[in-house]
Design a protein around this motif. Sequence first.
Motif, PDB file in Angstrom:
ATOM      1  N   GLN A  34      63.409  11.772  75.030  1.00 27.51           N
ATOM      2  CA  GLN A  34      62.709  12.849  74.336  1.00 27.51           C
ATOM      3  C   GLN A  34      61.309  12.400  73.914  1.00 27.51           C
ATOM      4  O   GLN A  34      60.317  13.113  74.121  1.00 27.51           O
ATOM      5  CB  GLN A  34      63.511  13.286  73.105  1.00 27.51           C
ATOM      6  CG  GLN A  34      62.882  14.394  72.277  1.00 27.51           C
ATOM      7  CD  GLN A  34      62.961  15.752  72.935  1.00 27.51           C
ATOM      8  OE1 GLN A  34      63.902  16.014  73.675  1.00 27.51           O
ATOM      9  NE2 GLN A  34      61.982  16.608  72.671  1.00 27.51           N
ATOM     10  N   ASP A  35      61.219  11.197  73.338  1.00 27.88           N
ATOM     11  CA  ASP A  35      59.937  10.698  72.833  1.00 27.88           C
ATOM     12  C   ASP A  35      58.962  10.362  73.963  1.00 27.88           C
ATOM     13  O   ASP A  35      57.757  10.616  73.847  1.00 27.88           O
ATOM     14  CB  ASP A  35      60.167   9.453  71.966  1.00 27.88           C
ATOM     15  CG  ASP A  35      60.902   9.766  70.676  1.00 27.88           C
ATOM     16  OD1 ASP A  35      60.934  10.951  70.283  1.00 27.88           O
ATOM     17  OD2 ASP A  35      61.461   8.830  70.078  1.00 27.88           O
TER      18      ASP A  35
ATOM     19  N   SER B 252      58.202  14.870  75.173  1.00 22.14           N
ATOM     20  CA  SER B 252      57.060  15.081  74.269  1.00 22.14           C
ATOM     21  C   SER B 252      55.759  15.265  75.043  1.00 22.14           C
ATOM     22  O   SER B 252      54.884  16.048  74.626  1.00 22.14           O
ATOM     23  CB  SER B 252      56.927  13.901  73.300  1.00 22.14           C
ATOM     24  OG  SER B 252      56.654  12.698  74.009  1.00 22.14           O
TER      25      SER B 252
ATOM     26  N   LYS C  19      66.701   4.746  79.392  1.00 24.17           N
ATOM     27  CA  LYS C  19      66.346   5.284  78.087  1.00 24.17           C
ATOM     28  C   LYS C  19      67.540   5.992  77.457  1.00 24.17           C
ATOM     29  O   LYS C  19      68.350   6.619  78.152  1.00 24.17           O
ATOM     30  CB  LYS C  19      65.188   6.289  78.209  1.00 24.17           C
ATOM     31  CG  LYS C  19      63.868   5.712  78.683  1.00 24.17           C
ATOM     32  CD  LYS C  19      62.792   6.805  78.698  1.00 24.17           C
ATOM     33  CE  LYS C  19      61.435   6.259  79.096  1.00 24.17           C
ATOM     34  NZ  LYS C  19      61.393   5.811  80.499  1.00 24.17           N
ATOM     35  N   THR C  20      67.649   5.923  76.145  1.00 20.61           N
ATOM     36  CA  THR C  20      68.592   6.758  75.428  1.00 20.61           C
ATOM     37  C   THR C  20      68.065   8.186  75.429  1.00 20.61           C
ATOM     38  O   THR C  20      66.908   8.445  75.796  1.00 20.61           O
ATOM     39  CB  THR C  20      68.761   6.285  73.984  1.00 20.61           C
ATOM     40  OG1 THR C  20      67.510   6.450  73.287  1.00 20.61           O
ATOM     41  CG2 THR C  20      69.182   4.813  73.922  1.00 20.61           C
TER      42      THR C  20
ATOM     43  N   GLU D  18      67.242   9.901  72.907  1.00 22.05           N
ATOM     44  CA  GLU D  18      66.131   9.964  71.957  1.00 22.05           C
ATOM     45  C   GLU D  18      64.870   9.358  72.562  1.00 22.05           C
ATOM     46  O   GLU D  18      63.763   9.908  72.414  1.00 22.05           O
ATOM     47  CB  GLU D  18      66.495   9.230  70.667  1.00 22.05           C
ATOM     48  CG  GLU D  18      67.599   9.886  69.854  1.00 22.05           C
ATOM     49  CD  GLU D  18      68.996   9.692  70.457  1.00 22.05           C
ATOM     50  OE1 GLU D  18      69.169   8.786  71.312  1.00 22.05           O
ATOM     51  OE2 GLU D  18      69.901  10.454  70.096  1.00 22.05           O
ATOM     52  N   GLU D  19      65.016   8.227  73.261  1.00 16.87           N
ATOM     53  CA  GLU D  19      63.856   7.603  73.898  1.00 16.87           C
ATOM     54  C   GLU D  19      63.289   8.494  74.990  1.00 16.87           C
ATOM     55  O   GLU D  19      62.065   8.578  75.169  1.00 16.87           O
ATOM     56  CB  GLU D  19      64.253   6.241  74.473  1.00 16.87           C
ATOM     57  CG  GLU D  19      64.547   5.196  73.416  1.00 16.87           C
ATOM     58  CD  GLU D  19      65.203   3.946  73.988  1.00 16.87           C
ATOM     59  OE1 GLU D  19      65.187   2.897  73.297  1.00 16.87           O
ATOM     60  OE2 GLU D  19      65.753   4.017  75.111  1.00 16.87           O
TER      61      GLU D  19
END
Length: 369
Positions: A300-301, A305, A294-295, A297-298
Amino acid sequence: MSENRTWTRRNVLRTGGAMAGVGATAGCLGSLGSSDREAAYTVSMPPVGEVEFPGVPETWVTNNGSWADMGVALGQDPPEGVWLPSRYHTQYYDEIPDVSVDKSGMTRISDDGVDPETFYEMDGDVHVIDPNFLTNRFGDDVTESDVEDIENDIAPFFGNSIFSTGYSWHEDYPYLSLYEAFEKLAEVFQENERYEAFVEVHDEFQSNVEEVVPAEDERPEVAIMWAVESEMGSFSPYLIGEGTSFKQWRDLGVEDAFANTDVRDFHSTRGAVDYETLLEIDPEIILFRGQEAKTAEEFQDAIVSQMEDDDTARELTAVQNGSVYRGGPLYQGPITNLVVTERAAEQVYGVETELFDRQRVGDIVNGDF
């Protein structure tokens, strides 16, 4: 198994073959005329002992991304197969100029077990795999007799399980550090000058890392765990140990949040920790393995989250402070280690400067050293 291993492959080495995926020129035996590259030589490493090579291997097979990354660093073609291609994180090469690896055609060696026939299909010139890993972890699939047949029919085994020190069957022979293992593989591929160039990069890098590590009483406590997106709330804990998979955290001198608790390493207990246990310990930083695909950002999501939405997890200091990160790969080679250690320094110490020369690394891989 015998301590004296001799490569008895009938067809010796294939010739030809072009560089695929790595922006470098590997020493293809078919195009070499120098006798020093064609003469027989031996390389010794525990537990396989002395291994004889009639010439430099062209194709090879390995069990994880640690050794695969070493081979790439040494200017070789990527391996024909690895244990789990999904855990060989080639996206790290995006950080390095003119270096890339296409693993789309790479054979997955482990597929609900291990089939010895897979080794015959890959037909590598050397198997960079600890044979004890096969016979102890997958003894129902691969016996010592199978290992001997593969060596006699195809090529030798040459490997040492270095990423973790948690295997009881590894107690009878020494582990190697990342650069000790790297040096051994450099001897196999006759790429000692490339290895020495990487040593220089690594020495400078280590000096830069030491400069950004704060005093011991200012270093944060970190909790390293394996997370699965669909099973958040139950995590496999990892205590910082001596294996190569923890190199970046040892070098950065972080405090292990689990070290002085009742939590035991997943390797020894196969246990798990939940949010309630984490809240009792309340580490300053939480690091999740198993998320390298995952990046940021991915991650985090998908992961953070969920913690922010959980009544218990949101009480954790690390969640409240935004200090939940990807925890690095299980398998590190010399290139991977540079990239993930620099990332880790930013995560735990806020370091935003480059700690190694990316162009220099790319140049070494491509033969300019």
